[in-house]
Design a protein around this motif. Structure first.
Motif, PDB file in Angstrom:
ATOM      1  N   THR A 247      32.192  19.064  33.704  1.00  0.00           N
ATOM      2  CA  THR A 247      32.724  17.973  32.480  1.00  0.00           C
ATOM      3  C   THR A 247      34.111  17.792  32.516  1.00  0.00           C
ATOM      4  O   THR A 247      34.417  17.238  31.497  1.00  0.00           O
ATOM      5  N   ASP A 248      35.041  18.399  33.355  1.00  0.00           N
ATOM      6  CA  ASP A 248      36.353  18.147  33.365  1.00  0.00           C
ATOM      7  C   ASP A 248      36.761  17.204  34.421  1.00  0.00           C
ATOM      8  O   ASP A 248      36.374  17.319  35.507  1.00  0.00           O
ATOM      9  N   PRO A 249      36.958  15.800  34.317  1.00  0.00           N
ATOM     10  CA  PRO A 249      37.071  15.029  35.130  1.00  0.00           C
ATOM     11  C   PRO A 249      38.211  15.175  36.183  1.00  0.00           C
ATOM     12  O   PRO A 249      37.761  14.725  37.490  1.00  0.00           O
ATOM     13  N   PHE A 250      39.346  15.882  35.954  1.00  0.00           N
ATOM     14  CA  PHE A 250      40.094  16.253  37.146  1.00  0.00           C
ATOM     15  C   PHE A 250      39.508  17.117  38.083  1.00  0.00           C
ATOM     16  O   PHE A 250      39.489  16.916  39.173  1.00  0.00           O
ATOM     17  N   ALA A 251      38.959  18.181  37.419  1.00  0.00           N
ATOM     18  CA  ALA A 251      38.412  19.282  38.203  1.00  0.00           C
ATOM     19  C   ALA A 251      37.051  18.548  38.891  1.00  0.00           C
ATOM     20  O   ALA A 251      37.096  18.899  40.372  1.00  0.00           O
ATOM     21  N   LEU A 252      36.457  17.615  38.498  1.00  0.00           N
ATOM     22  CA  LEU A 252      35.369  16.926  38.886  1.00  0.00           C
ATOM     23  C   LEU A 252      35.816  16.301  40.296  1.00  0.00           C
ATOM     24  O   LEU A 252      35.336  16.365  41.609  1.00  0.00           O
TER      25      LEU A 252
END
Ligand SMILES: Cc1cc2nc3c(=O)[nH]c(=O)nc-3n(C[C@H](O)[C@H](O)[C@H](O)COP(=O)(O)OP(=O)(O)OC[C@H]3O[C@@H](n4cnc5c(N)ncnc54)[C@H](O)[C@@H]3O)c2cc1C
Length: 423
Positions: A247-252
């Motif tokens: 749910t963390d776009p950077f991590a995704l």
């Protein structure tokens, strides 16, 4: 901002959302289905996962425990010779492997035939809540922002995006416990019969050998591949990207990059080490990395791993499950725990009803369950069955003028049984 109204707004067109939409629309409700990708299916298509598990109990005397719309979908694929049944190597029961492109079209046809208004390439991003009721959801797409008001909302985003933003409580595992992400990839021109002669353990040993050679970096010395309905084409589930909160776009985003890199590495390994793969080549990586677990909404009941393992039965059952706990934790292995007793447990209706919000129901992998229980109930046949239950629940709420929390569950169960669901 443009404004629209509908009876039911379904957010997310994966296994759960498709079934929820069809079920609600078949009851004559106006249904709008919002999907962020350009196809329906979520994990089942965009993430390249091409086998339905959970339809059957494991073991010799297998029994089918999911019917209704999910079985209708499976039957359509079978009639068109786009699927076949195959045994699961880890004891999760017979799976139904299908052609991903055929599932996309099957889902689209069924959703549109039911009269659902479908919106691709659209994100549900903001929620307006008043007095424990969702008043509207703001969606974003190429037209900008649109505000949609509905009588009932079904969160099938997998991540519980809308439930979480509306203030419904949720749980999330710590990053070291979160189930890992996997980029599925497909290879063509494989001599499948030759490759099948290499036992699974031998392949795992060769992965270790490749890692020891220093010229490979394979994070998971395990994984599986299987044939597909298309000659010489196989699907590989080997990649492991751990410790990522999707749910963390950077991590995704970084996980997508890492997953594709790993897919290339595993494909190189297969070609070099496994006979039958000599002439093969990688034809596709999944358009979206496979996400097993993010938010689990806290509902009226939280299904536990203990419920799963003891084969718990609930009076408000809306689906059956016999799939084992399959916990792809951050290490290099996978933890399995099997359902005891008669090998079947129930998914209760209360696990779909979030706390705090009245006109919202969830279905699919964001159901109200502990980490361990979700690792079983997230199987696709169960996500589809939960979706159908959520869609029928919305139609009954409209008929009874009730909320999801006060719905007459006996009526819901009767309606599901009339539609060949198995509970
Ligand atoms: C790698 C992997 C392997 C698996 N293997 C198997 C297997 O072999 N057999 C099996 O039965 N199950 C398997 N599973 C589990 C199963 O596929 C999933 O748990 C199940 O399909 C989840 O369905 P869902 O509808 O709940 O969620 P999803 O499939 O995640 O669907 C959610 C949908 O919502 C959309 N969406 C998300 N957020 C938004 C938003 N804000 N706005 C609009 N749209 C949004 C997404 O694009 C997606 O289409 C696997 C899962 C993974 C990841």
């Amino acid at each position: 901002m443009e404004k629209r109204n509908t009876d039911v707004l379904v957010l997310g067109g994966g296994a759960a959302g498709v079934n929820a939409s069809i079920a609600a629309a078949r009851h004559g409700l106006e249904v709008v289905l919002i999907e962020s990708q350009g196809c329906l299916g979520g994990s089942r298509t965009a993430a390249g996962v091409d086998t339905f598990y959970g339809f059957y109990t494991p073991g010799e005397n297998q029994k089918r425990i999911v019917g209704g719309i999910p079985w209708e979908i499976a039957q359509k694929l079978s009639i068109e010779h786009s699927s076949f049944e195959r045994p699961n190597t880890y004891g999760a029961g017979t799976g139904i492997t299908y052609d991903v492109e055929k599932l996309k079209i099957t889902y689209e046809n069924m959703v549109l035939e039911a009269g659902v208004k479908l919106l691709f390439h659209t994100y549900a991003c903001q929620v307006n809540v008043e007095d424990h009721h969702i008043m509207s959801v703001v969606i974003a797409n190429k037209s900008g922002l649109t505000e949609i008001s509905a009588k009932f909302y079904i969160d099938t985003t997998g991540d519980g995006d809308i439930a979480a933003r509306s203030g419904a409580p949720f749980d999330k595992a710590d990053s070291e416990d979160l189930q890992s992400l996997t980029t599925i990839f497909f290879m063509a021109n494989v001599d499948v019969e030759k490759a099948k002669s290499i036992p699974h353990q031998k392949m795992a040993d060769l992965m270790k050998e490749a890692n020891r050679s220093g010229t490979y970096k394979l994070p998971r010395e395990d994984g599986s591949w299987h044939r597909t309905p298309n000659k010489g084409v196989i699907q590989c589930n080997m990649v492991r990207v751990s410790g990522v909160d999707a749910t963390d776009p950077f991590a995704l985003t970084l996980a997508e990059v890492e997953g594709r890199k790993q897919a290339q590495e595993y494909a190189r390994f297969l070609k070099e080490y496994i006979s039958g793969f000599e002439q093969s080549f990688l034809i596709a990586t999944s358009q979206h990395i496979g996400v097993r677990e993010t938010r689990r909404i806290l509902g009226e009941y939280i299904l536990t791993e203990e419920d799963v393992v003891r084969g718990a039965k609930f009076e408000d059952a809306i689906a059956c499950c016999s799939a084992p706990v399959e916990d792809h934790h951050s290490g290099s292995g996978t933890r399995w725990a099997y359902v005891k007793g008669d090998g079947i447990y129930h998914i209760p209706y209360k696990s779909l009803v979030p706390q705090n919000i009245e006109n919202l129901i969830v279905a699919g992998r964001c159901l109200s369950a502990t980490h361990g229980a979700q690792a079983s109930a997230r199987n696709s046949a169960q996500c589809m069955a939960m979706g159908q239950a959520a869609g029928v629940a919305a139609s009954l709420c409209a008929e009874e003028n009730s909320s999801f929390r006060t719905l007459n569950v006996k009526r819901l169960q009767r309606r599901l049984l009339e539609q060949q669901a198995i509970i």
